[in-house]
Design a protein around this motif. Structure first.
Motif, PDB file in Angstrom:
ATOM      1  N   CYS A  42       1.316  -1.308   0.270  1.00 47.82           N
ATOM      2  CA  CYS A  42       0.178  -0.044   0.112  1.00 47.82           C
ATOM      3  C   CYS A  42       1.001   1.552   0.154  1.00 47.82           C
ATOM      4  O   CYS A  42       1.977   0.605   0.638  1.00 47.82           O
ATOM      5  N   ARG A  60     -16.287  -1.862  -2.152  1.00 47.70           N
ATOM      6  CA  ARG A  60     -15.391  -3.660  -1.421  1.00 47.70           C
ATOM      7  C   ARG A  60     -16.132  -4.620  -1.048  1.00 47.70           C
ATOM      8  O   ARG A  60     -17.226  -3.810  -0.284  1.00 47.70           O
ATOM      9  N   LEU A  72     -14.789   2.695  -0.040  1.00 49.80           N
ATOM     10  CA  LEU A  72     -14.366   3.057   0.838  1.00 49.80           C
ATOM     11  C   LEU A  72     -13.260   3.563   0.438  1.00 49.80           C
ATOM     12  O   LEU A  72     -13.026   3.715  -1.133  1.00 49.80           O
ATOM     13  N   GLU A  74      -9.570   4.425   0.293  1.00 46.41           N
ATOM     14  CA  GLU A  74      -8.326   4.328   0.787  1.00 46.41           C
ATOM     15  C   GLU A  74      -6.725   4.800  -0.128  1.00 46.41           C
ATOM     16  O   GLU A  74      -7.026   4.798  -1.199  1.00 46.41           O
ATOM     17  N   SER A 167     -11.915   5.133   7.021  1.00 43.32           N
ATOM     18  CA  SER A 167     -11.975   3.923   8.026  1.00 43.32           C
ATOM     19  C   SER A 167     -11.269   2.822   7.433  1.00 43.32           C
ATOM     20  O   SER A 167     -10.827   1.688   8.210  1.00 43.32           O
ATOM     21  N   ASP A 168     -10.565   2.771   6.604  1.00 39.87           N
ATOM     22  CA  ASP A 168     -10.102   1.427   6.145  1.00 39.87           C
ATOM     23  C   ASP A 168      -8.255   1.535   7.314  1.00 39.87           C
ATOM     24  O   ASP A 168      -7.468   2.744   6.571  1.00 39.87           O
ATOM     25  N   THR A 171      -4.672   2.925   5.469  1.00 34.67           N
ATOM     26  CA  THR A 171      -5.131   4.118   4.719  1.00 34.67           C
ATOM     27  C   THR A 171      -4.791   4.889   6.227  1.00 34.67           C
ATOM     28  O   THR A 171      -4.014   6.228   6.371  1.00 34.67           O
TER      29      THR A 171
END
Length: 192
Positions: A42, A60, A72, A74, A167-168, A171
């Motif tokens: 990531c 997702r 989401l 991200e 909320s990931d 991230t």
């Protein structure tokens, strides 16, 4: 001391699902289920001059399965597909955002869900400028990723973390890492 006695593969697709027999230190055994799809990467691409980050929004299914919003926000991410993590990170960012990155700053290699998955996430920060935008992004067409590229101010991203709109976990981790390093305030110059 724990050790693996047996592995039974119950599904082999994008991810492999196994039932693992583990011997415990007391002489007994226990069964555990493990999902295995390999290592992942990531990257948080950020522009320290304009104080923005480039994120992606895509559907997702797991949150949808739980009754949450499937879309989401991200950081760009994906599997290493056997590549070195840095190479995979550069490829994923180019595919998903259209940014051609010059350098990556490692930000840790973390187990994303050690209770049930083998994935180790290799995390990176990457400075960019507007000149590094060489494509549209959006992902690889035949992978049906439905990616929307979103560039937003780092101050807005910080607010979105605080109020739950971001909320990931990967991230949030990378945005907080960037903030701790003082990069979002221009305290750290663009790396090349």
């Amino acid at each position: 001391m724990h050790s693996i006695e047996n592995i039974e593969t119950i599904h082999d697709g994008w991810g492999r699902f196994h039932v693992v027999t583990v011997s415990r230190g007391d002489g007994g055994t226990m069964l555990r289920q493990v999902e295995d799809h390999g290592d992942a990467v990531c990257v948080l691409p950020y522009d320290p001059v304009r104080e923005v980050a480039t994120l992606v929004r895509q559907p997702r299914i797991a949150p949808l399965f739980r009754g949450a919003d499937a879309l989401l926000l991200e950081v760009p991410a994906g599997l290493t597909d056997g590549e070195a993590p840095a190479d995979a990170a550069m490829r994923e960012v180019l595919e998903e955002t259209g940014l051609q990155l010059g350098a990556l700053t490692p930000a840790g290699s973390l187990w994303s869900m050690p209770g049930c998955a083998t994935e180790r996430m290799h995390c990176f920060l990457a400075a960019y400028s507007a000149a590094d935008k060489v494509g549209e992004g959006g992902g690889v067409a035949d992978e049906h990723e439905e990616i929307e590229v979103v560039e937003l101010a780092l101050t807005e991203a910080d607010e979105m973390v605080r109020d739950g709109r971001i909320s990931d976990m990967k991230t949030v981790y990378l945005l907080q890492t960037l903030k701790l390093q003082g990069i979002e305030s221009g305290a750290v110059s663009r790396r090349s």
